[in-house]
Design a protein around this motif. Structure first.
Motif, PDB file in Angstrom:
ATOM      1  N   GLY A   1       4.284  36.860  18.816  1.00 19.04           N
ATOM      2  CA  GLY A   1       4.967  38.299  18.968  1.00 19.04           C
ATOM      3  C   GLY A   1       6.245  38.499  18.900  1.00 19.04           C
ATOM      4  N   ARG A   2       7.190  37.344  18.596  1.00 20.24           N
ATOM      5  CA  ARG A   2       8.518  37.529  18.637  1.00 20.24           C
ATOM      6  C   ARG A   2       9.154  36.525  17.690  1.00 20.24           C
ATOM      7  N   ARG A   3      10.123  36.597  17.193  1.00 20.28           N
ATOM      8  CA  ARG A   3      10.873  35.835  16.114  1.00 20.28           C
ATOM      9  C   ARG A   3      11.916  35.270  16.936  1.00 20.28           C
ATOM     10  N   TYR A   4      11.726  33.846  17.024  1.00 20.27           N
ATOM     11  CA  TYR A   4      12.856  33.083  17.571  1.00 20.27           C
ATOM     12  C   TYR A   4      13.977  32.529  16.830  1.00 20.27           C
ATOM     13  N   PHE A   5      15.095  33.037  16.519  1.00 18.75           N
ATOM     14  CA  PHE A   5      16.077  32.410  15.956  1.00 18.75           C
ATOM     15  C   PHE A   5      16.770  31.344  16.668  1.00 18.75           C
ATOM     16  N   ILE A   6      17.533  30.494  16.245  1.00 21.20           N
ATOM     17  CA  ILE A   6      18.149  29.518  17.108  1.00 21.20           C
ATOM     18  C   ILE A   6      19.137  30.171  18.045  1.00 21.20           C
ATOM     19  N   GLN A   7      19.614  31.091  18.112  1.00 22.57           N
ATOM     20  CA  GLN A   7      20.226  31.666  19.347  1.00 22.57           C
ATOM     21  C   GLN A   7      19.308  32.142  20.235  1.00 22.57           C
ATOM     22  N   ASP A   8      18.153  32.582  19.873  1.00 21.77           N
ATOM     23  CA  ASP A   8      17.282  33.120  20.827  1.00 21.77           C
ATOM     24  C   ASP A   8      16.829  31.885  21.503  1.00 21.77           C
ATOM     25  N   LEU A   9      16.461  30.743  20.939  1.00 20.01           N
ATOM     26  CA  LEU A   9      15.990  29.493  21.502  1.00 20.01           C
ATOM     27  C   LEU A   9      17.162  28.883  22.473  1.00 20.01           C
ATOM     28  N   ILE A  10      18.322  29.084  22.168  1.00 22.83           N
ATOM     29  CA  ILE A  10      19.573  28.515  22.867  1.00 22.83           C
ATOM     30  C   ILE A  10      19.317  29.403  24.225  1.00 22.83           C
TER      31      ILE A  10
ATOM     32  N   ILE B   1      23.509  25.041  26.966  1.00 19.12           N
ATOM     33  CA  ILE B   1      23.487  23.910  25.892  1.00 19.12           C
ATOM     34  C   ILE B   1      23.924  24.317  24.690  1.00 19.12           C
ATOM     35  N   SER B   2      24.384  23.360  23.739  1.00 19.85           N
ATOM     36  CA  SER B   2      24.660  23.931  22.331  1.00 19.85           C
ATOM     37  C   SER B   2      23.877  23.791  21.275  1.00 19.85           C
ATOM     38  N   ARG B   3      24.104  24.576  20.294  1.00 22.53           N
ATOM     39  CA  ARG B   3      23.623  24.877  19.161  1.00 22.53           C
ATOM     40  C   ARG B   3      22.858  23.301  18.568  1.00 22.53           C
ATOM     41  N   ARG B   4      23.853  22.233  18.539  1.00 20.75           N
ATOM     42  CA  ARG B   4      23.633  21.021  18.371  1.00 20.75           C
ATOM     43  C   ARG B   4      22.352  20.330  19.044  1.00 20.75           C
ATOM     44  N   GLN B   5      22.476  20.392  20.481  1.00 20.07           N
ATOM     45  CA  GLN B   5      21.356  20.080  21.080  1.00 20.07           C
ATOM     46  C   GLN B   5      19.931  20.739  20.883  1.00 20.07           C
ATOM     47  N   ILE B   6      20.109  21.869  20.448  1.00 24.30           N
ATOM     48  CA  ILE B   6      18.683  22.362  20.322  1.00 24.30           C
ATOM     49  C   ILE B   6      18.258  22.034  18.771  1.00 24.30           C
ATOM     50  N   LEU B   7      19.083  21.663  18.131  1.00 24.91           N
ATOM     51  CA  LEU B   7      18.578  21.011  16.777  1.00 24.91           C
ATOM     52  C   LEU B   7      18.214  19.596  16.994  1.00 24.91           C
TER      53      LEU B   7
ATOM     54  N   ARG C   1       9.564  27.200   9.156  1.00 25.00           N
ATOM     55  CA  ARG C   1      10.856  27.767   9.246  1.00 25.00           C
ATOM     56  C   ARG C   1      10.743  29.252   8.409  1.00 25.00           C
ATOM     57  N   PHE C   2      11.189  30.160   8.813  1.00 20.95           N
ATOM     58  CA  PHE C   2      10.809  31.317   8.187  1.00 20.95           C
ATOM     59  C   PHE C   2      12.130  32.360   7.920  1.00 20.95           C
ATOM     60  N   ARG C   3      12.654  32.627   6.819  1.00 16.26           N
ATOM     61  CA  ARG C   3      13.830  33.311   6.455  1.00 16.26           C
ATOM     62  C   ARG C   3      13.776  34.648   6.785  1.00 16.26           C
ATOM     63  N   ASP C   4      14.747  35.231   7.532  1.00 16.17           N
ATOM     64  CA  ASP C   4      15.024  36.709   7.319  1.00 16.17           C
ATOM     65  C   ASP C   4      16.419  36.902   7.105  1.00 16.17           C
ATOM     66  N   GLY C   5      16.527  37.355   5.788  1.00 16.36           N
ATOM     67  CA  GLY C   5      18.125  37.261   5.501  1.00 16.36           C
ATOM     68  C   GLY C   5      18.611  35.753   5.330  1.00 16.36           C
ATOM     69  N   LYS C   6      19.669  35.789   6.009  1.00 16.08           N
ATOM     70  CA  LYS C   6      20.393  34.569   6.061  1.00 16.08           C
ATOM     71  C   LYS C   6      20.126  33.734   7.111  1.00 16.08           C
ATOM     72  N   LYS C   7      19.311  34.502   8.037  1.00 14.41           N
ATOM     73  CA  LYS C   7      18.860  33.443   9.355  1.00 14.41           C
ATOM     74  C   LYS C   7      17.452  33.131   9.243  1.00 14.41           C
ATOM     75  N   VAL C   8      17.233  31.981  10.159  1.00 10.64           N
ATOM     76  CA  VAL C   8      15.869  31.475  10.006  1.00 10.64           C
ATOM     77  C   VAL C   8      15.158  31.587  11.395  1.00 10.64           C
ATOM     78  N   TYR C   9      14.139  31.817  11.369  1.00 13.65           N
ATOM     79  CA  TYR C   9      13.206  31.734  12.928  1.00 13.65           C
ATOM     80  C   TYR C   9      12.163  30.730  12.836  1.00 13.65           C
ATOM     81  N   TYR C  10      11.812  30.295  13.877  1.00 11.09           N
ATOM     82  CA  TYR C  10      10.946  29.077  14.001  1.00 11.09           C
ATOM     83  C   TYR C  10       9.465  29.511  14.681  1.00 11.09           C
ATOM     84  N   ARG C  11       8.585  28.747  14.052  1.00  9.90           N
ATOM     85  CA  ARG C  11       6.936  29.256  14.840  1.00  9.90           C
ATOM     86  C   ARG C  11       6.143  27.902  14.286  1.00  9.90           C
ATOM     87  N   TYR C  12       5.440  27.610  15.291  1.00 11.73           N
ATOM     88  CA  TYR C  12       4.337  26.705  14.822  1.00 11.73           C
ATOM     89  C   TYR C  12       3.425  27.114  13.451  1.00 11.73           C
ATOM     90  N   GLU C  13       3.362  26.309  12.755  1.00 10.11           N
ATOM     91  CA  GLU C  13       2.169  26.577  11.656  1.00 10.11           C
ATOM     92  C   GLU C  13       1.037  26.907  12.184  1.00 10.11           C
TER      93      GLU C  13
END
Length: 341
Positions: free
Chosen positions: A22-31, A48-54, A72-84
């Motif tokens: 129900g929500r798109r989680y981009f890297i900043q959202d995960l952090i 925590i840092s972006r590097r740690q999440i990656l 990994r799904f693209r939304d413009g230049k950003k990517v959000y993550y979701r289980y297949e």
């Protein structure tokens, strides 16, 4: 598995994010999601840092982790993550290799505490754990603790531990070394203490003036619960009780004394690295002589400890302790003279 602090908490947070359709989680959202949880358990967390999440995502996708299938799904230049597969969760996965090895190590360590009442459940659980982990003992043990499962009296630990916890009065058949026949003692058990690989029970004996009756477990012959009203301990703080002594014997009306000892050579270096008491203060008089000062009540265990170092230690003060040690050494010397060998 990553060894940095709170790694498992982050994996669980990421798992919840990846499952949420129900929500798109981009890297900043995960952090931000991880940081919210971290702040709940540690208000001083710096995040925590972006590097740690990656790195966390890479671990979860690896064979050492859970081999997650992450889209990994693209939304413009950003990517959000979701289980297949949105129904997937690491909580539903079998243990990974690293977790299995960690559990094996924990089982190996816990299995050494045989006879300890607080670890009795371990020995009931070990067969199930070993079967579930499919363990095969191919390597030798790499850690060992000073725990003797064959120690006399250790079989009473569970009974006494339970009596203290449930506040039960006991009748104990006891046979100390210095008497010919055993006798019965009523005891309201309070505390169990190990010293020098022996266990001791402390409690209240209504027929004694002392409130800290002390029984060695290896001299206990039998234990029975009796239907008397339990008198709880309201006067003794056991941590403070043992702070002033070495061992388990606290002299009646004992007073703190300053004990000054000189240790020679290698023994001095040993004593400096392994203090004989928490109050210990040391000073090297010269490269071969260590001065040790402790504040304790003088008791039998202190005398035995000093004597155990033989010619490597000298009592400087107090004079009363110096005389006791001198007398013990002279008697020991006379034993060899009388033997004629």
């Amino acid at each position: 598995m990553a060894t940095n602090k709170n790694a498992m908490l982050r994996y669980m947070v990421l798992d919840n994010c990846f499952r949420n359709t129900g929500r798109r989680y981009f890297i900043q959202d995960l952090i931000e999601a991880c940081n919210r949880q971290l702040l709940e358990i540690d208000p001083n967390s710096k995040g925590i840092s972006r590097r740690q999440i990656l790195d966390d995502i890479a671990f979860m996708e690896s064979g050492e982790g859970w081999s997650i299938e992450l889209a990994r799904f693209r939304d413009g230049k950003k990517v959000y993550y979701r289980y297949e597969d949105p129904s997937f969760s690491i909580n539903n996965m079998p243990l990974n290799e690293v977790e299995v090895n960690q559990l094996k190590t924990a089982v190996e360590i816990l299995s050494q505490f045989k006879g300890m009442p607080q670890f009795e459940w371990v020995h009931e659980l070990l067969p199930k754990l070993n079967q579930g982990l499919s363990t095969t003992k191919t390597e030798s043990t790499i850690i060992d603790f000073d725990s003797n499962q064959y120690l006399k009296g250790i079989e009473h630990l569970g009974t006494l531990h339970s009596a203290i916890y449930h506040k039960r009065v006991l009748s104990i058949k006891y046979h100390p070394f210095e008497v010919d026949r055993p006798y019965d003692i009523e005891i309201h058990p309070y505390y169990l203490k190990q010293y020098n690989n022996r266990w001791f029970l402390f409690g209240y004996n209504p027929y004694s003036d002392r409130s800290d009756w002390n029984l060695a477990l290896d001299r206990i012959l039998d234990i029975n619960e009796i239907n008397d009203k339990y008198k709880p301990n309201k006067t003794i703080d056991w941590v403070e009780y043992f702070d002033d002594i070495i061992g388990v014997t606290r002299p009646v009306d004992g007073a703190l004394e300053t004990v000054l000892l000189h240790f020679a050579g290698r023994t001095g270096k040993y004593i400096e690295s392994k203090p004989i008491h928490s109050s210990q203060r040391t000073k090297w008089i010269n490269p071969e002589l260590l001065e040790v000062k402790i504040e304790v009540m003088i008791n039998y265990e202190l005398e035995r400890l000093i004597l155990s170092y033989g010619s490597s230690v000298k009592v400087i003060s107090p004079e009363s302790l110096k005389n006791k040690i001198t007398d013990s050494l002279q008697k020991a010397h006379s034993q060899y003279l009388l033997s004629g060998d």
